[in-house]
Design a protein around this motif. Structure first.
Motif, PDB file in Angstrom:
ATOM      1  N   ARG A  86     -21.915  17.223  65.289  1.00  0.00           N
ATOM      2  CA  ARG A  86     -21.838  15.751  65.298  1.00  0.00           C
ATOM      3  C   ARG A  86     -21.077  15.226  64.090  1.00  0.00           C
ATOM      4  O   ARG A  86     -20.261  14.314  64.205  1.00  0.00           O
ATOM      5  CB  ARG A  86     -23.242  15.153  65.337  1.00  0.00           C
ATOM      6  CG  ARG A  86     -23.915  15.271  66.656  1.00  0.00           C
ATOM      7  CD  ARG A  86     -25.280  14.581  66.647  1.00  0.00           C
ATOM      8  NE  ARG A  86     -26.047  15.034  67.776  1.00  0.00           N
ATOM      9  CZ  ARG A  86     -27.170  15.740  67.690  1.00  0.00           C
ATOM     10  NH1 ARG A  86     -27.683  16.031  66.509  1.00  0.00           N
ATOM     11  NH2 ARG A  86     -27.797  16.137  68.777  1.00  0.00           N
ATOM     12  N   SER A  87     -21.371  15.798  62.956  1.00  0.00           N
ATOM     13  CA  SER A  87     -20.694  15.373  61.728  1.00  0.00           C
ATOM     14  C   SER A  87     -19.184  15.622  61.819  1.00  0.00           C
ATOM     15  O   SER A  87     -18.374  14.756  61.470  1.00  0.00           O
ATOM     16  CB  SER A  87     -21.291  16.119  60.540  1.00  0.00           C
ATOM     17  OG  SER A  87     -20.547  15.892  59.384  1.00  0.00           O
ATOM     18  N   LEU A  88     -18.813  16.795  62.304  1.00  0.00           N
ATOM     19  CA  LEU A  88     -17.389  17.145  62.386  1.00  0.00           C
ATOM     20  C   LEU A  88     -16.663  16.376  63.479  1.00  0.00           C
ATOM     21  O   LEU A  88     -15.509  15.976  63.297  1.00  0.00           O
ATOM     22  CB  LEU A  88     -17.240  18.653  62.590  1.00  0.00           C
ATOM     23  CG  LEU A  88     -17.612  19.496  61.373  1.00  0.00           C
ATOM     24  CD1 LEU A  88     -17.809  20.954  61.755  1.00  0.00           C
ATOM     25  CD2 LEU A  88     -16.561  19.350  60.275  1.00  0.00           C
ATOM     26  N   ILE A  89     -17.305  16.135  64.595  1.00  0.00           N
ATOM     27  CA  ILE A  89     -16.652  15.391  65.675  1.00  0.00           C
ATOM     28  C   ILE A  89     -16.502  13.924  65.250  1.00  0.00           C
ATOM     29  O   ILE A  89     -15.508  13.268  65.575  1.00  0.00           O
ATOM     30  CB  ILE A  89     -17.397  15.562  67.021  1.00  0.00           C
ATOM     31  CG1 ILE A  89     -16.430  15.390  68.203  1.00  0.00           C
ATOM     32  CG2 ILE A  89     -18.534  14.609  67.192  1.00  0.00           C
ATOM     33  CD1 ILE A  89     -15.582  16.550  68.488  1.00  0.00           C
ATOM     34  N   THR A  90     -17.470  13.421  64.472  1.00  0.00           N
ATOM     35  CA  THR A  90     -17.357  12.063  63.929  1.00  0.00           C
ATOM     36  C   THR A  90     -16.187  11.990  62.956  1.00  0.00           C
ATOM     37  O   THR A  90     -15.399  11.033  62.982  1.00  0.00           O
ATOM     38  CB  THR A  90     -18.666  11.658  63.215  1.00  0.00           C
ATOM     39  OG1 THR A  90     -19.736  11.704  64.163  1.00  0.00           O
ATOM     40  CG2 THR A  90     -18.558  10.262  62.623  1.00  0.00           C
ATOM     41  N   THR A  91     -16.067  12.994  62.110  1.00  0.00           N
ATOM     42  CA  THR A  91     -14.957  13.028  61.145  1.00  0.00           C
ATOM     43  C   THR A  91     -13.619  13.078  61.872  1.00  0.00           C
ATOM     44  O   THR A  91     -12.675  12.371  61.504  1.00  0.00           O
ATOM     45  CB  THR A  91     -15.101  14.240  60.205  1.00  0.00           C
ATOM     46  OG1 THR A  91     -16.385  14.169  59.559  1.00  0.00           O
ATOM     47  CG2 THR A  91     -14.000  14.264  59.165  1.00  0.00           C
ATOM     48  N   THR A  92     -13.535  13.886  62.920  1.00  0.00           N
ATOM     49  CA  THR A  92     -12.300  13.970  63.701  1.00  0.00           C
ATOM     50  C   THR A  92     -11.982  12.625  64.343  1.00  0.00           C
ATOM     51  O   THR A  92     -10.828  12.172  64.330  1.00  0.00           O
ATOM     52  CB  THR A  92     -12.419  15.064  64.790  1.00  0.00           C
ATOM     53  OG1 THR A  92     -12.805  16.291  64.177  1.00  0.00           O
ATOM     54  CG2 THR A  92     -11.107  15.247  65.526  1.00  0.00           C
ATOM     55  N   PHE A  93     -13.002  11.972  64.875  1.00  0.00           N
ATOM     56  CA  PHE A  93     -12.853  10.653  65.483  1.00  0.00           C
ATOM     57  C   PHE A  93     -12.301   9.652  64.459  1.00  0.00           C
ATOM     58  O   PHE A  93     -11.325   8.935  64.738  1.00  0.00           O
ATOM     59  CB  PHE A  93     -14.217  10.189  66.027  1.00  0.00           C
ATOM     60  CG  PHE A  93     -14.255   8.758  66.463  1.00  0.00           C
ATOM     61  CD1 PHE A  93     -13.734   8.372  67.686  1.00  0.00           C
ATOM     62  CD2 PHE A  93     -14.833   7.795  65.658  1.00  0.00           C
ATOM     63  CE1 PHE A  93     -13.779   7.047  68.098  1.00  0.00           C
ATOM     64  CE2 PHE A  93     -14.885   6.466  66.055  1.00  0.00           C
ATOM     65  CZ  PHE A  93     -14.354   6.097  67.280  1.00  0.00           C
ATOM     66  N   VAL A  94     -12.900   9.621  63.286  1.00  0.00           N
ATOM     67  CA  VAL A  94     -12.462   8.682  62.239  1.00  0.00           C
ATOM     68  C   VAL A  94     -11.035   8.997  61.799  1.00  0.00           C
ATOM     69  O   VAL A  94     -10.204   8.090  61.641  1.00  0.00           O
ATOM     70  CB  VAL A  94     -13.443   8.698  61.039  1.00  0.00           C
ATOM     71  CG1 VAL A  94     -12.878   7.938  59.855  1.00  0.00           C
ATOM     72  CG2 VAL A  94     -14.793   8.123  61.459  1.00  0.00           C
ATOM     73  N   LEU A  95     -10.725  10.277  61.622  1.00  0.00           N
ATOM     74  CA  LEU A  95      -9.363  10.655  61.232  1.00  0.00           C
ATOM     75  C   LEU A  95      -8.343  10.269  62.309  1.00  0.00           C
ATOM     76  O   LEU A  95      -7.224   9.867  61.986  1.00  0.00           O
ATOM     77  CB  LEU A  95      -9.287  12.147  60.923  1.00  0.00           C
ATOM     78  CG  LEU A  95      -9.998  12.601  59.643  1.00  0.00           C
ATOM     79  CD1 LEU A  95     -10.043  14.117  59.551  1.00  0.00           C
ATOM     80  CD2 LEU A  95      -9.325  12.000  58.420  1.00  0.00           C
ATOM     81  N   GLY A  96      -8.733  10.363  63.573  1.00  0.00           N
ATOM     82  CA  GLY A  96      -7.851   9.920  64.655  1.00  0.00           C
ATOM     83  C   GLY A  96      -7.558   8.431  64.550  1.00  0.00           C
ATOM     84  O   GLY A  96      -6.418   7.986  64.729  1.00  0.00           O
ATOM     85  N   LEU A  97      -8.593   7.650  64.264  1.00  0.00           N
ATOM     86  CA  LEU A  97      -8.394   6.206  64.080  1.00  0.00           C
ATOM     87  C   LEU A  97      -7.522   5.914  62.865  1.00  0.00           C
ATOM     88  O   LEU A  97      -6.644   5.041  62.920  1.00  0.00           O
ATOM     89  CB  LEU A  97      -9.743   5.498  63.936  1.00  0.00           C
ATOM     90  CG  LEU A  97     -10.602   5.397  65.191  1.00  0.00           C
ATOM     91  CD1 LEU A  97     -11.954   4.751  64.868  1.00  0.00           C
ATOM     92  CD2 LEU A  97      -9.889   4.621  66.290  1.00  0.00           C
ATOM     93  N   VAL A  98      -7.745   6.645  61.781  1.00  0.00           N
ATOM     94  CA  VAL A  98      -6.934   6.459  60.567  1.00  0.00           C
ATOM     95  C   VAL A  98      -5.475   6.774  60.872  1.00  0.00           C
ATOM     96  O   VAL A  98      -4.564   6.074  60.404  1.00  0.00           O
ATOM     97  CB  VAL A  98      -7.475   7.311  59.395  1.00  0.00           C
ATOM     98  CG1 VAL A  98      -6.510   7.325  58.220  1.00  0.00           C
ATOM     99  CG2 VAL A  98      -8.847   6.806  58.958  1.00  0.00           C
ATOM    100  N   PHE A  99      -5.229   7.818  61.654  1.00  0.00           N
ATOM    101  CA  PHE A  99      -3.856   8.158  62.036  1.00  0.00           C
ATOM    102  C   PHE A  99      -3.193   6.977  62.747  1.00  0.00           C
ATOM    103  O   PHE A  99      -2.065   6.607  62.413  1.00  0.00           O
ATOM    104  CB  PHE A  99      -3.835   9.395  62.946  1.00  0.00           C
ATOM    105  CG  PHE A  99      -2.463   9.718  63.461  1.00  0.00           C
ATOM    106  CD1 PHE A  99      -1.583  10.462  62.694  1.00  0.00           C
ATOM    107  CD2 PHE A  99      -2.035   9.278  64.705  1.00  0.00           C
ATOM    108  CE1 PHE A  99      -0.309  10.758  63.152  1.00  0.00           C
ATOM    109  CE2 PHE A  99      -0.765   9.562  65.177  1.00  0.00           C
ATOM    110  CZ  PHE A  99       0.100  10.306  64.394  1.00  0.00           C
ATOM    111  N   VAL A 100      -3.890   6.386  63.703  1.00  0.00           N
ATOM    112  CA  VAL A 100      -3.314   5.260  64.453  1.00  0.00           C
ATOM    113  C   VAL A 100      -3.071   4.074  63.526  1.00  0.00           C
ATOM    114  O   VAL A 100      -2.028   3.417  63.610  1.00  0.00           O
ATOM    115  CB  VAL A 100      -4.223   4.872  65.643  1.00  0.00           C
ATOM    116  CG1 VAL A 100      -3.735   3.596  66.317  1.00  0.00           C
ATOM    117  CG2 VAL A 100      -4.282   6.023  66.658  1.00  0.00           C
TER     118      VAL A 100
END
Length: 190
Positions: A86-100
């Motif tokens: 959960r922690s890592l998938i949340t981090t990936t999600f946030v990084l995806g948003l930061v990329f956009v």
């Protein structure tokens, strides 16, 4: 006999993975066509080149970091370490948003350099279209990550079937590599 059937099923490509491979092939063809059109059009008179905004380097670091966290999330899921997953998938999600968000800032920077989408501005037009389409693919991945995160938090993971996580990981790595290709393409050709 049952072991033979089970062994045969494990050797087959899962239908979701097959569908992803087909989708990735069509995405590759689309971006290959767009970058080919860029090369053809760049030989016309009046073509304006552009300089990539520095924020695209930040977005590249972000997307590469998200690929690492996605890989770690996949491993955590397979190891049934749900809190870590959960922690890592949340981090990936946030990084995806930061990329956009970085992409949007990059587009604003191009706009401030008087590089517009309409007219005959050359490289900028193609960059808006190509990078914008890539950002849409990232947003699609972010939505899928959000669904996976919600399912993991809601306790919908009764079976530890790693196929959805693996498919998401394959897609995420694919769009990461696609961004690297686009960045290198615009640095060399653009």
């Amino acid at each position: 006999m049952m072991e033979l059937v089970s062994s045969e099923q494990h050797k087959r490509l899962h239908p979701h993975k097959f569908t992803l491979w087909v989708a990735m092939a069509s995405i590759i063809m689309m971006f290959a066509g767009l970058t080919s059109a860029f090369i053809v059009k760049s030989n016309l008179t009046g073509w304006r080149t552009m300089v990539l905004p520095k924020v695209f380097w930040v977005s590249t670091v972000v997307i590469l970091a998200s690929s690492v966290t996605m890989q770690m999330a996949t491993k955590a899921f397979k190891a049934r370490e749900m809190l870590r997953y959960r922690s890592l998938i949340t981090t990936t999600f946030v990084l995806g948003l930061v990329f956009v968000v970085c992409q949007v800032f990059g587009f604003f920077d191009l706009w401030n350099q008087n590089i517009r989408f309409k007219g005959s501005s050359g490289a900028g037009q193609f960059f808006y279209a190509i990078a914008g389409l890539h950002a849409l693919h990232i947003l699609g991945g972010v939505v899928a990550l959000a669904v996976m995160l919600i399912r993991s938090v809601a306790g919908k993971t009764k079976h530890y079937n790693s196929t959805p996580v693996e498919v998401m990981g394959m897609y995420w790595h694919f769009v990461d590599l696609l961004w690297l290709y686009l960045l290198i393409f615009f640095l060399i050709v653009g």
